[in-house]
Design a protein around this motif. Structure first.
Motif, PDB file in Angstrom:
ATOM      1  N   LYS A 209     -47.687 -18.152  21.474  1.00  0.00           N
ATOM      2  CA  LYS A 209     -47.907 -18.200  22.921  1.00  0.00           C
ATOM      3  C   LYS A 209     -46.740 -17.578  23.677  1.00  0.00           C
ATOM      4  O   LYS A 209     -46.922 -16.887  24.686  1.00  0.00           O
ATOM      5  CB  LYS A 209     -48.110 -19.650  23.369  1.00  0.00           C
ATOM      6  CG  LYS A 209     -48.504 -19.782  24.835  1.00  0.00           C
ATOM      7  CD  LYS A 209     -48.756 -21.239  25.203  1.00  0.00           C
ATOM      8  CE  LYS A 209     -49.137 -21.357  26.678  1.00  0.00           C
ATOM      9  NZ  LYS A 209     -49.380 -22.758  27.070  1.00  0.00           N
ATOM     10  N   ASP A 210     -45.522 -17.803  23.198  1.00  0.00           N
ATOM     11  CA  ASP A 210     -44.340 -17.230  23.860  1.00  0.00           C
ATOM     12  C   ASP A 210     -44.375 -15.708  23.848  1.00  0.00           C
ATOM     13  O   ASP A 210     -43.995 -15.060  24.833  1.00  0.00           O
ATOM     14  CB  ASP A 210     -43.053 -17.752  23.234  1.00  0.00           C
ATOM     15  CG  ASP A 210     -43.018 -17.645  21.714  1.00  0.00           C
ATOM     16  OD1 ASP A 210     -44.046 -17.269  21.100  1.00  0.00           O
ATOM     17  OD2 ASP A 210     -41.960 -17.957  21.125  1.00  0.00           O
ATOM     18  N   GLU A 213     -47.071 -14.432  26.317  1.00  0.00           N
ATOM     19  CA  GLU A 213     -46.669 -14.593  27.712  1.00  0.00           C
ATOM     20  C   GLU A 213     -45.542 -13.664  28.113  1.00  0.00           C
ATOM     21  O   GLU A 213     -45.461 -13.240  29.268  1.00  0.00           O
ATOM     22  CB  GLU A 213     -46.260 -16.045  27.966  1.00  0.00           C
ATOM     23  CG  GLU A 213     -47.436 -17.024  27.876  1.00  0.00           C
ATOM     24  CD  GLU A 213     -47.030 -18.456  28.106  1.00  0.00           C
ATOM     25  OE1 GLU A 213     -45.808 -18.749  28.066  1.00  0.00           O
ATOM     26  OE2 GLU A 213     -47.927 -19.304  28.322  1.00  0.00           O
TER      27      GLU A 213
END
Length: 218
Positions: A209-210, A213
């Protein structure tokens, strides 16, 4: 020969990760390894869509290399004791990591590998990835190196886009050799699976997810 994920080529600092043109980058004419951040240098980060990088890591370390190095004929104990570098005949870092997981069945893995059942093997890898992600740099989030080193990135280069690669070549004034290329057919098979199975795609999204994003992923 020393290698690094952060190199300087003239007035460009290039930051990358394993399975993101690391080998190709380290074959170039490099001025400095592990340079410190400086305003006088342009900082370029090489990146990939996390799904694409996951596929590349899987195909190289769970499929191609174990096949080439004879894992099908090895026992679990032989794999665990094999400390050789792949260049010297070693079977790589991934299978020993998987063998430490209680829900990894080595005999089933070898059957599927011999059958070349890529999708079932890919499912196994993705399911185990949340447990093993932090156990080797090849599986770490791409942004980790940026956070650790505190670099301010000026430009992002998606290495899977021809236009981006042309920009990189123009900036460094060198051609980029191809290293550790997996089968295009196998890549496409895995990409089709991920694109058509939202559950497995979501597992990869949650793990990285990092990256999703932070990186300019279209």
């Amino acid at each position: 020969m020393p290698r690094s994920r952060i190199v300087r080529i003239k007035d460009k600092i290039i930051i990358t990760n394993f399975k993101c043109m690391f080998s190709s980058l380290n074959k170039l004419n490099i001025c400095e390894l592990n340079p410190s951040d400086s305003e006088k240098y342009e900082k370029i980060m090489l990146f990939r869509d996390p799904c694409t990088r996951t596929i590349s890591c899987f195909l190289n370390w769970m499929i191609r290399l174990p096949k080439e190095k004879g894992v099908l004929k090895m026992s679990q104990e032989q794999v665990m004791c094999d400390k050789r570098d792949p260049k010297d005949g070693g079977s790589g870092w991934l299978i020993p990591i998987l063998l430490k997981e209680s829900d990894f069945d080595f005999n089933n893995y070898k059957v599927l590998l011999e059958e070349n059942n890529l999708i079932e093997l890919f499912k196994i890898y993705i399911k185990l990835l949340p447990k093993i992600k932090d156990k080797n740099d090849h599986m770490h989030s791409q942004v980790k190196i940026i956070k650790n080193k505190k670099f301010n990135i000026d430009i992002f280069i998606n290495i899977d886009k021809k236009d981006d690669i042309m920009i990189l070549k123009e900036k460094i004034k060198q051609d980029l050799p191809i290293s550790n290329k997996s089968s295009d057919k196998d890549k496409q098979l895995c990409e089709n699976f991920i694109n058509n199975d939202i559950n497995y795609k979501n597992i990869i999204y949650d793990i990285y997810k990092d990256d999703f994003e932070f990186l300019p992923i279209e």
